[in-house]
Structures are given as C-alpha cells and as structure tokens.
Design an enzyme around this catalytic site. Structure first.
Site, mmCIF file in Angstrom:
data_model
loop_
_atom_site.group_PDB
_atom_site.id
_atom_site.type_symbol
_atom_site.label_atom_id
_atom_site.label_comp_id
_atom_site.label_asym_id
_atom_site.label_seq_id
_atom_site.Cartn_x
_atom_site.Cartn_y
_atom_site.Cartn_z
ATOM 1 N N GLU A 43 18.312 -11.145 11.133
ATOM 2 C CA GLU A 43 17.694 -12.041 10.152
ATOM 3 C C GLU A 43 16.857 -11.266 9.143
ATOM 4 O OE1 GLU A 43 17.911 -15.350 9.602
ATOM 5 O OE2 GLU A 43 19.497 -15.501 11.101
ATOM 6 N N ASP A 44 17.460 -10.250 8.570
ATOM 7 C CA ASP A 44 16.823 -9.492 7.487
ATOM 8 C C ASP A 44 15.624 -8.663 7.895
ATOM 9 O OD1 ASP A 44 18.536 -10.224 5.502
ATOM 10 O OD2 ASP A 44 17.478 -12.086 5.095
#
Lengths: 380, 1153
Positions: B764-765
């Site tokens: 998630e980044d």
C-alpha cells in the site's frame, strides 16, 4: 536423402543415449551451478546450490570438503591504498563473503563523537544539527585501544576521547568556515566544570569535570607520538558570520555501525562476482567492430586473424559493468553471453580512515571467527 | 526544434559537455527557429511572480484612491451651506507608525515580529472654513492624516519597492519572497483573487426551467443592479428587483419612448423570424392596452415595489427614475435621452432570439472570457470608498450638531471633525477577518483573506496565485468544475484541490497577467475617429445592416462600423505602437457581428509573440540583444514584437505552438508551452508523461512539503515552521523550478530509489528506508512552534510579574531551564511539564488598588506556563523575543525547536503524486547493493506504477541517474522535448550507457541478506523525495483512563484533549451482530460513564442515596421502601433528568435479574 531425413526424425531410444559420465555434471548443469547467467531480461541461476545431495542422482557429490576449500581458496589483493582496497576472494560461498561485508559495515567498532557539550553556539547551525554533523566526522584513531562505555560507566581515558572546538568570527571580519581541523584533542579530558548540585559542600575536592581521566591520554604510549585527530582536515562543520561563536566539547566513544552509521568503519564495503564474458560464436569483421563499439567500458578487443579479417575477443571481462549493451537487440544474446562466476568475489573496502582497509578485513575475520566460536560453544 | 534534429552531432555534443550547454547552445547559429525561452525569465524579472496583486494595489494607491476622494471631495454642512471642507489631494505616505508623537518608520519584518500592522498614513490636503456666522475664513491644511492604509509588500508604497538583494537582506527580508500580501497585526494576509462573472456584459443563458434569458449585471460607481430579460411562454418579460413582478418588455420599451412597434421590430432586425418571436410580446402589450409612453409609465407605476418608508410625494416619477437609474445602470442616460438604453435592450432581445433559434449562440458562463478576476486593489477600493464616505457622513453629522448648538466655546474649525480611526480600524478589521461587509454596495462576503501559507516556499507562491470561486463549494455542478478549453495558458490545468472545491478553486498559470482598469475616454474618441458611426445618428434600421458590425466598448455600445476587420486591425496596430494601453483587447465576434473592445480590469491575458503571415517578428538578433542585456521584455512590448492577448482576443488569433508549425494564417506564436502550467505544477518533471490526476495530487502535496521557507526563515516567529535540515535542489529540474527559485529554496532531497519489493512492509505505497541514510541526515526535519506569554496589565494598575525562579524546593526541577529573569533561555533543552515562564498574576485585578507602592508577594498567585509536548521527546528553546503588543503589554514569544529524524509512519512523496508512509526502517547491511557498491536510500514497491501510470517518475529516475553520472542537471520541463527544455529518454539512455549503466536504468543488484544476486534487474536511481508535514509524532494517540467531559462524564474527544477512542455505531453494530454483549456492556458503560442510581420500583423514577440513613430514597414516593440500586450510563441518567425537565416522565420498569 530419404534415409538421412529418417535418421534425423527417428527417435533414439533412451537406453541408446550415451551415458552421463559418473562423477561429473553435464556441462549445462555445471554452468548453472557455477555461474550466474545474466540474460537480457533477468539474471538466472543466481542461487548457490549448497545441498550436498543436490546431484546425487547423477552420482555427483555436491558437498564441500575442507580439503578442497583449502586448496581452492585464494585471496589476491588487486589494489591497496591508504583507504581503499580491492581484492579477489576466490573459492568461497556468497554467504560467507556477504558475512564479511555485513560485519564490515555494521559490527566493526570505531570511535565517533557521541556526546557534545555546547557551551556557546551563536551560529545559524542548530545545536542538534551541529552535534549530528560532528558525529559523522571520521576520527583517525584505533578503536581497539578503547573499551566500550556502558551506561553506568564514568567516562575515563580508556573509553572516551574528548575534543574541543572553540571558534569565533570576529566582528568586522568576513565569514569563516569552521572545518574539522578546528577540533582539538584534549588528552586530559573535559575542561568544562560540572556544576554539581552541592558545589559548596565539598569545595576542597578537585573541581569536577564531565570526565574522570586518571591520566592524560597523551602519556599513553599508543598516542604519545600519534595524536588523535579527525581523519580529514577539511570537513566543513559550520559557517560563522561576524560576531558568531561556537564553543563546545565533543566526547567520542566506541560503538558499532549497527547502532548508528557514524560508527561504521567503512564508507561502504561491497563485492561483485567476477564477470565472465563469453563469445558463443565467432564474431568477425563488421560485427566485431560493432561489438567493440557497443561496449562503453571496452571489454572487447579486435584481433587480426590474417587475410584482412578481424575477430572479436574478450580482452577485459573484469571491467564489465553489466550494462547489457552487448546483448541488446538483433539476437546479440545468441552471440555473447554475460555471466558471473559464483565463487569469485571482487571485494572492495573503502575505509573511512580509522583503520586501514586490510586491518579492517582481518578484524572482520576475527569477528566472524568469534561468532562461529560462540555458536560452537553454545551448541556443545 | 528543427535545428536539433538536423544536427544530432551538435546536440549530442552539447549533451555531453554538460553545463556548457547554455553558453554554447545560445551562441550557436540558429537556422530558422528562435529560442524564445530567454523571454520568460526576462518576463518574470520585470513582472515578479505576483505582479497581478502588486499592479492592482499600485493602481488603487496611485489612481483609484484619488478618484474616490475626488468623487466625494466635499463635506458641506446642511445647516450652513457655506461651511464646508474640501479634499484637494490625497496620497499615501511611507509605512510608519506614530508612537508617543514620534513617527517611526516601519519595516515588514518588524511588523511581523512585534504584531503590528504594516500600514502607511493616508495624507490629504484640505481646504476648509473656520469660524462660523460672520467671521468665516478659508484655510488650507496640508498632509492631514485621515487614516492608515495597510500596505501590500513590494508594492510601490512599500519600503521594499525596487530594493536589491543586499538592501532587502538588511531589512531582514527574504529577497525571494514574492510579496503581494499584507501584514495585519503581525500575521501575513493575502486577499485571494476573486473570480466573478464579468460586469456590464450581456450574458445569454437559460434559467432552471430552460427559458432563454439575457442578464446584465450593471456596475457603476453609483449602483449595482441586475437586469434580466426572460422569455416565458413565448412572451418576453423584464425582471428587475425594483418591480414587484415581471414586466412585459414591450411596455418597458414604450415607457422609454419607443412607442412605435415598427421601430422596435426594425431595431431588432428585419428578419421575419425575429418579428415572429416578438409578436406574442407585442400582442401582450396591446392586450394591456398600453400604447403611449404615458400609459406605459402608468402601468409600470403599479408594479413598482413600495418602499417601506416611501414618501409618496414623488410617486409618479418612480417608474421613470427606476428605468433611468437602475434598469441597465451601466448605460448612461443624458438629459432623459433613453435611446441608447432602447438600443441596448434591442441588442439584448436580438441576441436572445438568436439563441432561441440557434442554441450555439448561447453564452457559456464558464468561459474564461466571460469572467473577471477581482484583485486586492479593487476590493480595497470598494472598502475604502465605503469607509471614506462613512467618515465624511460622520464628520458632517458632528459639524451639524455643533452648528445647531447655540453657544460654542471655541472657534469653530471644520478640520477638527475628521475622525481618523474609522478608516484605520475598518481596513484593519476587514483585512484580518476577511469579511467584506460593504452595505453600500450590497456586498457580504466571507473568507476573502487568508493567512499566507508558510509551510513551504512554493506553498507561499502558490497561495498568491490562488483564485477563489464565485460559487459556493457545496453546489453539485459539473460545469464550473470542468476544465475549460479557454483556460489554456491562463489558468493552470493541474493545480486545483481535491474534494469539494475541486475545479472551483483555480490557480494562475506562469505567464498570466490580470489587467487593471484603463481610461475609457480616449478610447471612445479614438473609436469615433477611426470611423465608428455614432449610435445617436443611426436609425433602428441601420443598426443591423448586413456587413456592418456594432462596436462595443466595455459593454457600452458605441456605434457601428462598416469595415470591422479594418477597424480592428487599425486598433491593434495602435496598441502595438503603444498609442493605447497594451492590455486593451480588440475582439471581432463574427457570430454576433460585433467588435468588442475591452479595457476593464480583471481580464486575464498572456503575452504572445506576434507573427506576420506566419513569420515570427522576433528574430535572432532580438534574442541576442536580450542576452546581451541591451533589451528588456518591455522593449519587446514597445516595439510590437510581443503583445498581450486576453481570452476573447485569442479567438481572433491563430496561435502556433512552435515557429515551425506556423502557416500562412498564423498571427501569433507561443513563447514556451510549459507556461500553461502554474507555479506548483511547474515543479513536476515530465508532467506530460503522467496521468493527469497525479499532477493534481502533486500540486496539493508540494504545498505540504518541508524544506526551506525563505532566506529569513530562522528570524521569523511564525506559530509553526517546518524545515528540512539538509534540503537539496532536485537533480531533475525544470525551467519553472529555476524561474520560481525552487532550486534556491527546495523542499526535498534526492534519494536513491530502488523499485522492488522488500520485506512486505512496503505494501500500500509504504516505503522501506535505509537506516544508515537516516543516520546520515536523510529526511531530518526541524519543527518550530511558537509559544507566547503576555505580561498583562490590569485595570486597577496592577500587572503580572515575571520573577526569578526558585533554585531550590520541589519545583526547582521544573524550573531548571529558566534564566534569572524568569524566562527560559535560548539553547536550553525543554521537556514536557517544564516551566518556561515564571509568571505571577495579582489575585485582585479589579477595583481600587490597596497599596500604592506595589503589592506584597502574597497578593500574587503563580500563573506559570508549562511546556506541553510529546512525552519522552526533548525540544530546545530556539529563540526568545520580547516586544510590546498593541495594548502596550509586554509580550514574550518563545520558539521551541524540535529536530526529528524520520520514523515509521512519516509521510513522504515523490513529485508525481505518489505519497507513501515509511513502512519500516532497515539496516544498511540488509539492503541490496549494486555492482558499484551503491545502496539505495529507500525502496519503493513496483505496484505503485501500473495503476498510477506515472511514467514521468520513471523518466525522472533515468534522468536523475544520468545527471549524477555525467554531472549535469537534467531538465524535464513540461512539453519541453521539442524545444530542448526536457531531455529526451533516448539521450538519457545514451548517457547512461556511456557511463556503464544499462540503457533502461536497471541495475544488477545483490541481496544484502543472502549475498546472492537478485533474480531480476532492479530499476534504481535518484528521485527527488519530499517529506510531508504529516508526521506520526503529531498524530499518535492512545489512552487508558483520562479526562472526562463534565456534563456527560464520558471521555473527552480528540487527541488534543487526550480523549478516548470511540466505539462508534458501526463498531457497536458489529459487536451486536456477533453477540458479544459483555464487550458492549464494558465498552459502552464500564469504560465510559458508569453511574450508580437508586431506582424506585414503584414509580420507576430515579431517587437518591441518603448517606445519613444509608438507604436510597425515592423523592417522588417520599420513602425508601421500593428502592433498587443499579448501574446506568451517566448520560442515560442525564437524559432522564433532561426529559423530566421538559415534562416527559421516563419510567424504569425493573424486573428481577
């Protein structure tokens, strides 16, 4: 014609195949075992096959014999300067080479400034930033001569080095740079008087400073003719404008790169596997010229094979940086193969200056030895 | 550029030589295309980044204020008309303040630090009458101060105007600060640019029901009205606020003297289709039996809204005066000559009918050409006018009251009665609250000013170019939010916020200029002398003759011209020659058969290079002269090489993007395509390779990035400053970055990024960071907070005192950091709960003072202030400043500095809208390393790429990598590849190969953990990363037990109050569904607000516990017989009691449990 055709297509029974020679791997497996194949899209066969019985079905023993290791292991120093060192380590597993690298970076102790007592700082550099900058200055001092300072230890001449920095830029004069040569070693410890809570109670005793040295460090034989100083004289610590002043005392202690990068004795230490460039076919004439031109690091050379014909040869495989230009496009990857030798490491150590690189490496070996020792004793 | 393609050798040569490119490329002979880039820095040099604000304010200060004062220059007493006061002249002085009669000059920095207003006195010269009755004398007075005007920084009144870098430094100013804002009571305030529909223009559109309407918002110095003519059920009506209901338009025309229907039809045009559309209205008029002007006026009289306090005497004149003064107020009526108004109405009708026949003729409200930007100068002038008039009215009133008194003690002096404070206070209050409440102009707007965002330099500049919308944000409409094609080059297509204000709040593009008002008089006479036929002399028939165009200046119909194109060309030629203002726009509208000339303020325009038949007027020698410093941007303008075009005139131009593209009909050539972006979007390298929302996200995030704020950042006393310890300039720059000085005040660091997955803490980044990089100072930041204390003086003469701290005793430890003066000293390490000011306040602050000589120590109570910060963290007192505030109290400000290194959860972002938090921090030896020993600073997960499509980021990595290898900053300006302001990927790849890297930027990496090579080549190189202001330390929060709200006894809310974490409705639903009843019981009652109550089983009401009798007693039954004790949430008990208070009895029915 027809018979030939038949011969080609006709299936050969398995039992008619030639026997794989026992005790020796077939060439393609041997290649996979000993080389990393750097194909155009991804490196393959990067892993080391360590399991002794990996090729048991072919009657090949993959176990490592101490005898063989002793015979095959080699270290060749390629380049050695005051701070840098390049050497080849041949005949060893990647895991062990990596262990040395890891130890060099993280577990070899050095001395670095840890505590900074700031008496006066009117410069634009904030105290914390100044302290951080001081911490990162490499010190030219053998850490083996010092002890670790644990939490309850009093700073003494065996675990602390004290530096003083007092620079002032006079009013009316131009801006000055404070460089690392302004850090002055205080062999007798701190000069700052500690203001204890009950200073009036025992005024008779010696005024207390932030260190308790029993003797001056300069009287110790190790340092008497080798004063402690930063490794480089020209590291800019701060800049001072007219009227600004920095007065501080910096205490260096022994520590490890694990805790903070400032204690790492190397700028970096790394290895690469020995490049191997193989020409799978003869490359001649224009193609050869093209190949030579393609490589930015001049791996290939041209060889005259008479009759005005030229052939490409691999002259300097060691300088290959794996830019993969030579296998880019037009089926070049069928002509040239880029490989890495799995058990040949070109190891580079860039020391920060506390210890010469060769000493660093021997120290690293000692630490690995220690660790092995510890495992063995714990196991037995 | 053609040259580049023709001559690849030269190009490569230049590429290789790196930094020499500027000199060599510019000196190289250019065959046909001219490199016009140099114009932009030149343009920005003369213009600055916020010229629109400065121009507007300068115009106000130099011209507008004089006009306002001139228009209201006379105060005459109503009692004695001979007593008067006349303003002769007005001017704004130097910023200064008068303290104890001594004038002291102000500098902006001084105002910021000591909470003052940066304002200058408004001087007037007056002529007035002294004495009264018989002994009158005229007197003159010069330089009377009527108030203090807040001064915009860097405007012509500011002391910083025209100062060079060194002088600015001496004033404590940052030379890169753009100015354009005000300093009010120590806080910097910008007046946002306000977007509005243009005034005095006919706008044809449809109302909610789909009826075609023509509306004009008239705005003159006197009034503001809105006139709407609408077609309802085929009949045409006028809607005007002053009439109670809609009025048939024919009757209005008749009332204005157009009694003949034929004339009306002629005026609209003889096309039978138009007459047909008009027929129902004419019939309607006949039905009402209105035939003459008199009848029409009588009819209208019925419809006039009755004013609540109307006198009724001048009743019959009302309708006519409304038609004269309020109906289409922008058309002047001289000597009751309504003809211009009639023609105007006819034009409106004609355009409406066109729109009814052909929907394309409808005006687009979102079209930028129909919009005007209201700037600080215009807004201030409105405010000043109102305040000035109010002040004059007040003065007249006081003069009148004094004159009515029979006996006066002193000699009468008119000049004594000008009240100074009202203007000063009014301006200051409006600017500091941002609420424009100008009743005179029916203006009630909120949030017009904002505190200048000082989070990052780019945020500050971006704030100055921000345009606030005309609509409310809540409206769910797509039209005004959509990107308008007419925005091209004027407003930035990327820079808009996300969420509710999306598309409504806009930003100016780099080269945009907003015009100020220009004189109309000379233009009008010029038009007439260029062959415009006067309206007065034209019959209705002649008005719409084929092949003749109407000439309209700022919404006012001047007349018609038979050769519009020739007329327009002549006007343009005059403009290029500098005979009329450079911002006057001439626009020939073929569809409407009109020539629009605009000289009003608030139009957006931009400079373009003029081309004659596709040949650029700018030649090589011009650019050479520019480089040699012989020429300036202004000389280009003066010589007619460059001109400003506004959105409307752009429609008459054929603009080529590049000189090569110019064809026969090309009239203009763009200067550089990257100027369509604004300041914030200009930071993004290769934005034209990104998915467009990513650029928008970056525009929002660039304003949150930490870095350098200004050169004077360490001398500022802002409430909150975020700084980066080691900011860098981006390796991959753009031309905009250099133009806006982002390379001098950067907000980020060049991090070596490896795009690979690592450890699972990068989903998630999230990014994985190298601990050694952090140790060496990557992402280190300084957070400075201001704390202030005031040593208050009280009404009884007592005051707070700051005393020497006690060095012994139980509080000595908390007072360690205090100096002997009772204040924390700079450089001290401050921990939570430390006292930073040892202040004591008198217990009695009201009433008479008990003793004249000071109070005894016992009369003071300690009111120390303690530092509240994150527990376990240490901060440092950075600076202590003492000043006196406006009430002359001693004000002490402390800047508390906290240096932070990145930790897990801190937010980082690249310049491509790719934000992510730090997922984990990994030791360097575990990080992968390359064949050259390079170890990345952070690892980014490759899953960030496919869905985001930020190809620009990949090119940035390649370009950065090539940049560090060859030692030259690479460029990535938007759309810059053809003109050489962005390096092409091919060239970058070649550089990479020459330095032994793979052309695709992928390296052969070894795993730091196993020591074996990774089974993939890893895309690795430097990317500029920004640290955003959101840090875990400021957000993390947890609590066990803690404070509760007094009234409900439930835990408080919010981190700042150390509040609890709520089990909300949805969480509750989950627990119910799961059947975890005891958990609900615990969460909702035991851990919240349990309360023991006495319940009467008989009446079901709550009783109380009598401690004497040791029983519960029901107060309704007056006994303790049927009392049960039970637990209840306190809020429930409170609810019962509140219900009882409003006569609702809740009864509890208890059963045995």
């Amino acid at each position: 014609m027809i018979s030939e055709e038949e011969q080609k297509t006709s299936k050969i029974p398995v039992w008619d195949l030639p026997d794989v020679p026992k005790g020796k791997l077939p060439p393609h497996l041997e290649l996979q075992r000993t080389r990393v194949l750097c194909t155009f899209d991804a490196p393959t066969h990067t892993e080391n096959i360590r399991y002794s019985g990996a090729y048991a079905s072919m009657g090949v023993d993959n176990s490592l014999r101490l005898e063989d290791f002793r015979n095959n292991f080699k270290v060749e120093v390629i380049k050695l300067t005051e701070d840098d060192m390049e050497f080849d380590m041949i005949g060893i597993d990647a895991a062990i080479a990596n262990a040395f690298r890891r130890i060099l970076i993280a577990e070899l102790p050095t001395m670095a400034i840890e505590k900074v007592f700031i008496a006066n700082n009117t410069s634009v550099v904030q105290d914390e930033v100044l302290a951080h900058r001081l911490g990162l200055i490499p010190l030219k001092v053998d850490p083996r001569l010092f002890n670790y300072m644990s939490e309850n230890d009093e700073p003494n001449e065996r675990n602390t080095i004290v530096f003083k920095l007092h620079v002032r830029c006079e009013r009316g004069s131009p801006r000055i740079k404070v460089k690392s040569n302004e850090l002055k070693w205080l062999p007798n410890g701190s000069e700052f008087i500690r203001s204890t809570e009950k200073s009036t109670a025992d005024s008779t005793s010696k005024t207390k400073t932030y260190t308790s040295f029993s003797c001056g460090q300069d009287s110790l034989p190790e340092f008497s003719d080798n004063p402690i100083a930063p490794k480089h004289d020209d590291i800019i610590i701060a800049k001072l404008g007219p009227g600004q002043e920095i007065e501080l005392e910096a205490h260096a202690v022994k520590g490890m790169g694990k805790t903070h990068a400032k204690w790492s004795p190397v700028a970096t230490a790394w290895y690469r596997m020995l490049p191997e460039v193989v020409l799978l076919q003869e490359i001649e004439d224009e193609r050869a010229e093209e190949l030579v031109k393609k490589c930015p690091v001049n791996v290939f050379d041209i060889e005259d094979i008479g009759k005005g014909r030229k052939r490409a040869t691999v002259a300097r495989p060691r300088s290959c940086t794996l830019c993969r230009e030579c296998i880019r496009g037009d089926d070049w990857d069928k002509l040239v193969a880029l490989r890495r030798v799995k058990d040949h490491f070109i190891f580079t150590i860039e020391s920060t200056g506390a210890l010469p690189p060769e000493v660093l490496f021997t120290e690293a070996v000692k630490i690995l030895e220690d660790k092995c020792e510890r495992v063995i004793t714990e196991l037995s | 550029m053609v040259v580049r393609e023709d001559d690849p050798v030269l190009f490569n040569d230049l590429q290789e030589k790196g930094l020499d490119i500027d000199k060599q490329a510019l000196a190289a002979p250019v065959k046909n295309a001219v490199d016009k880039f140099q114009l932009i820095p030149e343009f920005l040099k003369v213009r600055g980044l916020v010229k629109q604000h400065l121009d507007s304010f300068n115009y106000f200060v130099r011209t507008q204020i004089k006009k306002i004062v001139q228009a209201n220059d006379l105060i005459t007493s109503r009692i004695d008309p001979n007593i008067y006061l006349r303003y002769k002249d007005v001017r704004i002085g130097e910023p200064s303040i008068i303290i104890d009669g001594v004038t002291e000059k102000l500098t902006p920095q001084k105002c910021r630090l000591s909470d003052m207003t940066y304002a200058a006195p408004i001087y007037v010269n007056i002529e007035y009458i002294t004495g009264s009755n018989a002994s009158k004398a005229t007197q003159m007075k010069r330089d009377v101060i009527i108030g203090r005007m807040p001064i915009m920084l860097r405007s012509s009144c500011c002391i910083l105007y025209g100062k060079d870098e060194e002088e600015l430094a001496r004033y404590g100013e940052c030379p890169l600060d753009p100015g354009g804002y005000f300093i009010i009571k120590g806080t910097e305030k910008v007046i946002l640019i306000q977007e509005q529909l243009s005034k005095n223009r006919i706008i044809i559109d449809t109302d909610k029901k789909g009826c075609v309407q023509a509306s004009v918002t008239s705005s003159t110095e006197m009034t503001k009205t809105k006139t709407v003519i609408r077609v309802e059920k085929e009949k045409i009506y006028l809607h005007l606020n002053q009439f109670t209901s809609k009025v048939p338009i024919m009757i209005v025309l008749k009332a204005m003297g157009m009694e003949s229907d034929q004339e009306v039809v002629q005026m609209i045009g003889r096309d039978p289709r138009y007459s047909e559309l008009l027929l129902p209205s004419i019939e309607d008029c006949v039905k009402e039996s209105v035939h003459t002007q008199h009848q029409a006026l009588e009819f209208l009289e019925q419809k006039v809204k009755k004013l609540p306090f109307s006198t009724g005497t001048d009743k019959e004149g009302r309708a006519l005066s409304i038609l004269r003064d309020l109906f289409l107020a922008n058309i002047p009526v001289r000597e009751n000559n309504f003809r211009p108004k009639c023609i105007y109405v006819a034009v409106m009708l004609r355009r409406m009918m066109e729109a009814m026949l052909n929907k394309d003729a409808m005006d687009d409200k979102d079209y930028v050409g129909n919009k005007r930007l209201e700037l600080s100068g215009q807004l201030l002038s409105l405010l000043f006018e109102d305040l000035f008039k109010t002040m004059n009215d007040e003065a007249r009133k006081t003069i009148d009251t004094i004159l009515t008194k029979p006996i006066r003690a002193s000699r009468f002096d008119t000049s004594q009665h000008i009240v100074k404070d009202s203007i000063t206070v009014g301006l200051e209050r409006t600017l500091s609250t941002g609420n424009w409440d100008v009743k005179r102009f029916k203006m009630h707007r909120k949030g017009m000013t904002q505190v200048v965002a000082r989070l990052s330099y780019i945020g500050t500049v971006g704030h100055m170019t921000k345009i606030s919308p005309q609509f409310e944000k809540s409206r769910k409409v797509s039209g005004p939010r959509a990107l308008q094609p007419s925005q091209w080059g004027m407003l930035c297509p990327c820079d808009t916020p996300e969420g509710e204000a999306c598309g409504l709040v806009k930003n100016l593009a780099l080269m945009t200029h907003v015009t100020t008002d220009d004189e109309e008089g000379p233009l009008i006479s010029l038009c007439y002398s260029l062959g415009v036929e006067d309206l007065e002399l034209l019959s209705g028939e002649e008005l719409h003759m084929p092949n003749s165009y109407l000439v309209i200046l700022n919404g006012l119909i001047l007349g018609k011209h038979r050769r519009p194109q020739r007329f327009a060309n002549a006007m343009r030629k005059l403009r290029r020659a500098g005979k009329i203002g450079e911002f006057v726009s001439i626009f020939v509208n073929e569809k409407q058969r009109c020539v629009y000339i605009a000289s009003d303020g608030g139009r957006v325009c931009r400079p373009l290079i003029i081309a004659d038949k596709g040949v650029s007027r700018i030649k090589d020698h011009h650019m050479k002269e520019l480089r040699d410093g012989v020429r300036t941007f202004d000389s280009f303008l003066k010589e007619g090489l460059i001109e400003y075009l506004d959105v409307n005139e752009e429609n008459n131009a054929l603009i080529a993007l590049y000189e090569e593209d110019a064809k026969e009909g090309t009239t203009h050539i763009e200067i550089e395509p990257f100027t369509i972006l604004g300041v914030c979007a200009g930071l993004i390298p290769y934005p034209h390779h990104n998915q467009s929302p990513r650029n928008t996200y970056q525009c929002a995030m660039g304003k949150q990035a930490m870095g350098n704020i200004a050169y004077n950042q360490l001398c500022r006393m802002d409430t909150l400053i975020y700084l980066l310890v080691y900011p860098q300039r981006p390796l991959l720059t753009t031309r905009t970055i250099e133009l806006v000085n982002y390379d001098k005040l950067g907000a980020g660091q060049n991090a070596t990024v490896a795009v690979m997955s690592y450890s699972g803490y990068d989903i998630e980044d999230a990014i994985v960071m190298n601990k050694s990089s952090l140790d060496r100072g990557f992402g280190r930041c300084i957070v400075m907070k201001k704390m202030s204390a005031i040593s208050q003086r009280y009404e009884n003469g007592t005051s707070d005192r700051i005393i020497r701290p006690s060095r012994e005793g139980y509080e000595a430890e908390r007072m360690q950091i205090l100096d002997d003066d009772g204040l924390a000293s700079p450089g001290q390490i401050i921990r939570p709960h430390d006292i930073y000011i040892n202040k004591e306040s008198p217990i009695v602050t009201r009433g008479a003072v008990t003793s004249p000589m000071g109070l005894p120590d016992s009369a003071y109570k300690p009111s120390r202030q303690t530092y509240k910060g994150p527990e376990g963290e240490t901060a440092v007192v950075d600076r202590v400043a003492l000043c006196s505030d406006r009430n002359n109290n001693l004000c002490i400000k402390f800047m508390i500095r906290h240096t932070r290194r990145p930790e897990v959860g801190d937010k980082f972002s690249s310049r491509h809208g790719q934000k992510g938090v730090c997922g984990t921090i990994v030791q360097q030896e575990d990080f992968p390393f390359s064949e050259r020993g390079i170890c990345p600073d952070l690892i980014m997960n490759p899953h960030g790429f496919p869905s985001r499509m930020t190809v620009g980021k990949m090119i940035e990595l390649l370009g950065g990598k090539a940049g560090v290898s060859c030692g030259r900053f690479h460029y990535g300006s938007a759309f810059g590849e053809p003109s050489g302001h962005a390096d092409k990927v091919d060239a970058i790849s070649e550089t990479l190969v020459n330095h032994g890297f793979s052309y695709n930027g992928k390296d052969f990496l070894y795993s730091g953990i196993t020591g074996e090579p990774l089974q993939a080549y890893i895309f690795m190189g430097p990317i500029y990363y920004q640290k955003l202001k959101h840090m875990v330390l400021d957000k993390m929060h947890a609590r066990g037990s803690g404070p509760r709200v007094m009234i409900t006894r439930q835990p408080t809310e919010g981190r700042s109050r150390n509040g609890g974490l709520r089990v909300g409705e949805m969480e509750r639903d989950c627990l119910i569904a799961y059947g975890a009843s005891m958990l609900i019981y615990e969460r909702l009652m035991l851990s919240s607000d349990p309360f023991e109550v006495q319940v009467c089983r008989k009446c079901g009401l709550l009783g109380y516990y009598n401690y004497k009798l040791k029983t519960g007693i029901c107060s309704t039954c007056k006994n303790g017989e049927n009392i049960s004790t039970m637990k209840l949430p306190y809020a429930c008990k409170l609810l019962f009691q509140e219900l009882q208070a409003m006569n609702i009895i809740p009864r509890l029915k208890l059963t045995e449990g």
